[in-house]
Design a protein around this motif. Structure first.
Motif, PDB file in Angstrom:
ATOM      1  N   PHE A  65       0.830  -1.194   0.000  1.00  0.00           N
ATOM      2  CA  PHE A  65       0.000   0.000   0.000  1.00  0.00           C
ATOM      3  C   PHE A  65       0.876   1.260   0.000  1.00  0.00           C
ATOM      4  O   PHE A  65       2.068   1.197   0.334  1.00  0.00           O
ATOM      5  CB  PHE A  65      -0.898   0.006   1.247  1.00  0.00           C
ATOM      6  N   PRO A  66       0.287   2.418  -0.344  1.00  0.00           N
ATOM      7  CA  PRO A  66       1.066   3.661  -0.270  1.00  0.00           C
ATOM      8  C   PRO A  66       1.644   3.918   1.123  1.00  0.00           C
ATOM      9  O   PRO A  66       2.786   4.332   1.257  1.00  0.00           O
ATOM     10  CB  PRO A  66       0.040   4.734  -0.649  1.00  0.00           C
ATOM     11  N   GLN A  67       0.839   3.654   2.158  1.00  0.00           N
ATOM     12  CA  GLN A  67       1.302   3.764   3.535  1.00  0.00           C
ATOM     13  C   GLN A  67       0.578   2.716   4.368  1.00  0.00           C
ATOM     14  O   GLN A  67      -0.463   2.199   3.968  1.00  0.00           O
ATOM     15  CB  GLN A  67       1.043   5.164   4.117  1.00  0.00           C
ATOM     16  N   ILE A  68       1.137   2.409   5.529  1.00  0.00           N
ATOM     17  CA  ILE A  68       0.483   1.489   6.447  1.00  0.00           C
ATOM     18  C   ILE A  68       0.286   2.178   7.796  1.00  0.00           C
ATOM     19  O   ILE A  68       0.900   3.217   8.074  1.00  0.00           O
ATOM     20  CB  ILE A  68       1.275   0.181   6.629  1.00  0.00           C
ATOM     21  N   LEU A  69      -0.588   1.617   8.605  1.00  0.00           N
ATOM     22  CA  LEU A  69      -0.923   2.178   9.904  1.00  0.00           C
ATOM     23  C   LEU A  69      -0.502   1.219  11.003  1.00  0.00           C
ATOM     24  O   LEU A  69      -0.693   0.007  10.893  1.00  0.00           O
ATOM     25  CB  LEU A  69      -2.428   2.443  10.004  1.00  0.00           C
ATOM     26  N   HIS A  70       0.064   1.803  12.047  1.00  0.00           N
ATOM     27  CA  HIS A  70       0.449   1.004  13.218  1.00  0.00           C
ATOM     28  C   HIS A  70       0.376   1.879  14.458  1.00  0.00           C
ATOM     29  O   HIS A  70       1.022   2.927  14.511  1.00  0.00           O
ATOM     30  CB  HIS A  70       1.868   0.452  13.044  1.00  0.00           C
ATOM     31  N   GLU A  71      -0.467   1.485  15.385  1.00  0.00           N
ATOM     32  CA  GLU A  71      -0.609   2.158  16.679  1.00  0.00           C
ATOM     33  C   GLU A  71      -0.788   3.672  16.536  1.00  0.00           C
ATOM     34  O   GLU A  71      -0.082   4.472  17.163  1.00  0.00           O
ATOM     35  CB  GLU A  71       0.593   1.843  17.569  1.00  0.00           C
ATOM     36  N   GLY A  72      -1.739   4.072  15.704  1.00  0.00           N
ATOM     37  CA  GLY A  72      -2.117   5.479  15.605  1.00  0.00           C
ATOM     38  C   GLY A  72      -1.215   6.343  14.760  1.00  0.00           C
ATOM     39  O   GLY A  72      -1.362   7.565  14.746  1.00  0.00           O
ATOM     40  N   ARG A  73      -0.283   5.727  14.012  1.00  0.00           N
ATOM     41  CA  ARG A  73       0.603   6.491  13.144  1.00  0.00           C
ATOM     42  C   ARG A  73       0.597   5.909  11.739  1.00  0.00           C
ATOM     43  O   ARG A  73       0.391   4.702  11.549  1.00  0.00           O
ATOM     44  CB  ARG A  73       2.043   6.476  13.678  1.00  0.00           C
ATOM     45  N   ALA A 350      -4.094   0.203   6.792  1.00  0.00           N
ATOM     46  CA  ALA A 350      -3.398   0.682   5.600  1.00  0.00           C
ATOM     47  C   ALA A 350      -4.100   1.911   5.037  1.00  0.00           C
ATOM     48  O   ALA A 350      -5.312   2.090   5.203  1.00  0.00           O
ATOM     49  CB  ALA A 350      -3.343  -0.418   4.540  1.00  0.00           C
ATOM     50  N   LEU A 351      -3.313   2.754   4.378  1.00  0.00           N
ATOM     51  CA  LEU A 351      -3.846   3.839   3.555  1.00  0.00           C
ATOM     52  C   LEU A 351      -3.911   3.286   2.134  1.00  0.00           C
ATOM     53  O   LEU A 351      -2.885   2.912   1.558  1.00  0.00           O
ATOM     54  CB  LEU A 351      -2.955   5.071   3.625  1.00  0.00           C
ATOM     55  N   THR A 352      -5.104   3.253   1.591  1.00  0.00           N
ATOM     56  CA  THR A 352      -5.382   2.458   0.398  1.00  0.00           C
ATOM     57  C   THR A 352      -5.754   3.304  -0.813  1.00  0.00           C
ATOM     58  O   THR A 352      -6.032   4.509  -0.690  1.00  0.00           O
ATOM     59  CB  THR A 352      -6.530   1.484   0.686  1.00  0.00           C
ATOM     60  N   ILE A 353      -5.802   2.650  -1.963  1.00  0.00           N
ATOM     61  CA  ILE A 353      -6.293   3.255  -3.198  1.00  0.00           C
ATOM     62  C   ILE A 353      -7.689   2.671  -3.425  1.00  0.00           C
ATOM     63  O   ILE A 353      -7.884   1.736  -4.188  1.00  0.00           O
ATOM     64  CB  ILE A 353      -5.331   2.961  -4.365  1.00  0.00           C
ATOM     65  N   GLY A 354      -8.648   3.218  -2.712  1.00  0.00           N
ATOM     66  CA  GLY A 354     -10.008   2.706  -2.723  1.00  0.00           C
ATOM     67  C   GLY A 354     -10.262   1.820  -1.521  1.00  0.00           C
ATOM     68  O   GLY A 354      -9.371   1.082  -1.070  1.00  0.00           O
ATOM     69  N   GLU A 355     -11.474   1.915  -0.963  1.00  0.00           N
ATOM     70  CA  GLU A 355     -11.828   1.187   0.239  1.00  0.00           C
ATOM     71  C   GLU A 355     -13.023   0.268  -0.040  1.00  0.00           C
ATOM     72  O   GLU A 355     -13.919   0.639  -0.798  1.00  0.00           O
ATOM     73  CB  GLU A 355     -12.186   2.163   1.375  1.00  0.00           C
ATOM     74  N   ILE A 356     -13.027  -0.890   0.590  1.00  0.00           N
ATOM     75  CA  ILE A 356     -14.085  -1.883   0.402  1.00  0.00           C
ATOM     76  C   ILE A 356     -14.715  -2.159   1.755  1.00  0.00           C
ATOM     77  O   ILE A 356     -14.009  -2.535   2.701  1.00  0.00           O
ATOM     78  CB  ILE A 356     -13.517  -3.181  -0.195  1.00  0.00           C
ATOM     79  N   ALA A 357     -16.026  -1.961   1.872  1.00  0.00           N
ATOM     80  CA  ALA A 357     -16.665  -2.191   3.169  1.00  0.00           C
ATOM     81  C   ALA A 357     -18.174  -2.202   3.042  1.00  0.00           C
ATOM     82  O   ALA A 357     -18.749  -1.634   2.115  1.00  0.00           O
ATOM     83  CB  ALA A 357     -16.262  -1.096   4.166  1.00  0.00           C
TER      84      ALA A 357
END
Length: 376
Positions: A65-73, A350-357
């Motif tokens: 992904f362009p960026q990932i998320l871990h513990e609020g960052r 993750a910071l994504t290119i489009g979200e599915i939910a």
């Protein structure tokens, strides 16, 4: 049994650093499968990653992904490696751009009645593949509201398609990975973008490219709307930096509009992250820090409500899928968005290119510029 046994964040971009953690999870008897969320800047390729994936005896699943998320960052380099307590059923769909209907393939690949304990479906898809919306429609037509859905588009902010879906058979492009989990979840979805234009009919489109709006060239119409709204003049050269503040919204009956992120323009056409069907009605949207943070708070509240309506115990893990273009738009204020959606306890995503939910109650969608909060 919990969803995961443990997870680790590795800041290094080196494949050798990832191998160290994979080896550790391979040797842990309580780990049955491994989930990977990796950053595009790591430079993982089939050449340097596939030998590692194929030598693992436990299934390795995930995305880049362009960026990932871990513990609020949010992190633009590194990888999160998660040890899953049970090996999930998973399905790999190849060559998405060459398919138009997915129901038959899904019926053949996976029968929900054979796994009645499945409660949540994680979906990782190449964010630049064509026919993602057709895949989402196929998933909904096949599995309906029996599941919660959570996932997003893999890929790079360079907007150049490349292999980005992680599977046991290697790093894949133009593919989707479906991970069927026998764990409950609570999901909340919101975006916070408001209309600044009248509705326009999409009079010609192909896949994720809009050719004309109200029988006029799409980019010409889009330029006029932004000029009327007092925005920065938009040209093909500055398109993405300006357009990130003015997405399209596809009108839905009795539901919040589905957002489509304009990515680029060529030949007066506008290419978006996700399909825009001919005949749909779209508006140009705009937002600000306040409306987006309000939406993040709403998504968090929706996920909390959904979780506690079905579960009498606290959640064990928070999984966030947030659009990378929200982060680009909010800039420094994106830290506040993460603070709003970060509950106590472990958090990754993750910071994504489009979200599915969907929340198990509404129609399933492929979103853009949207925040999705999931509790497990």
């Amino acid at each position: 049994m919990p969803l995961h046994t443990s997870f680790v964040f590795e800041p290094s971009t080196q494949v050798s650093a990832l191998k160290k953690h994979l080896d550790s999870f391979e040797q842990a008897p309580e780990v049955a499968a491994i989930l990977i969320l990796a950053c595009d800047a790591n430079g993982y390729t089939p050449a340097n990653l596939n030998p590692l994936l194929k030598t693992c005896t436990k299934p390795v699943l995930g995305g880049i992904f362009p960026q990932i998320l871990h513990e609020g960052r949010a992190w633009s380099e590194g990888v999160v490696v998660v040890g899953l307590a049970r090996a999930p059923v998973f399905v790999i769909l190849d060559n998405l751009s060459q398919q138009s209907g997915f129901e038959e393939t899904l019926d053949r690949s996976f029968n929900l009645s054979n796994s009645p304990s499945t409660q949540t479906l994680l979906v990782f898809v190449d964010g630049f593949a064509a026919h993602i919306s057709s895949l989402i429609e196929g998933l909904f037509n096949t599995f309906g509201l029996e599941l919660n859905y959570l996932g997003g588009g893999c890929g790079s902010l360079s907007l150049q398609p490349k292999p980005c879906v992680i599977t046991p058979s290697g790093l894949l492009q133009d593919s989707a990975l479906l991970i069927f989990l026998d764990h409950p979840s609570g999901v909340g979805v919101a975006h916070g973008w408001d209309s600044v234009s009248k509705p326009f009919k999409v009079t010609s489109a192909q896949g994720n490219t809009i050719h004309s709006l109200d029988w006029r060239p799409a980019f010409e119409v889009y330029q006029e709307i932004l000029t009327t709204h007092g925005g920065q003049p938009i040209t093909p050269d500055n398109f993405f930096p300006v357009a990130k503040a003015y997405p399209f919204g596809i009108t839905r009956l009795d539901a919040e509009m589905v957002v489509r992120d304009p990515l680029m323009t060529q030949n007066q056409y506008i290419t978006c992250a996700g399909e825009v069907p001919t005949g749909a009605f779209v508006r140009v949207l705009h937002g600000n820090r306040h409306t987006l943070l309000q939406a993040a708070q709403k998504a968090h509240a929706m996920a909390c409500k959904a979780w506690f309506e079905s579960q009498s115990r606290p959640h064990e893990l928070q999984f966030i899928v947030d659009c990378v273009s929200r982060a680009l738009f909010l800039e420094q204020d994106f830290l506040q968005e993460l603070a709003v959606i970060h509950s106590s306890g472990p958090m990754l995503g993750a910071l994504t290119i489009g979200e599915i939910a969907n929340s198990g109650q509404d129609y399933l969608e492929f979103y853009n510029k949207t925040v999705v909060v999931g509790f497990f």
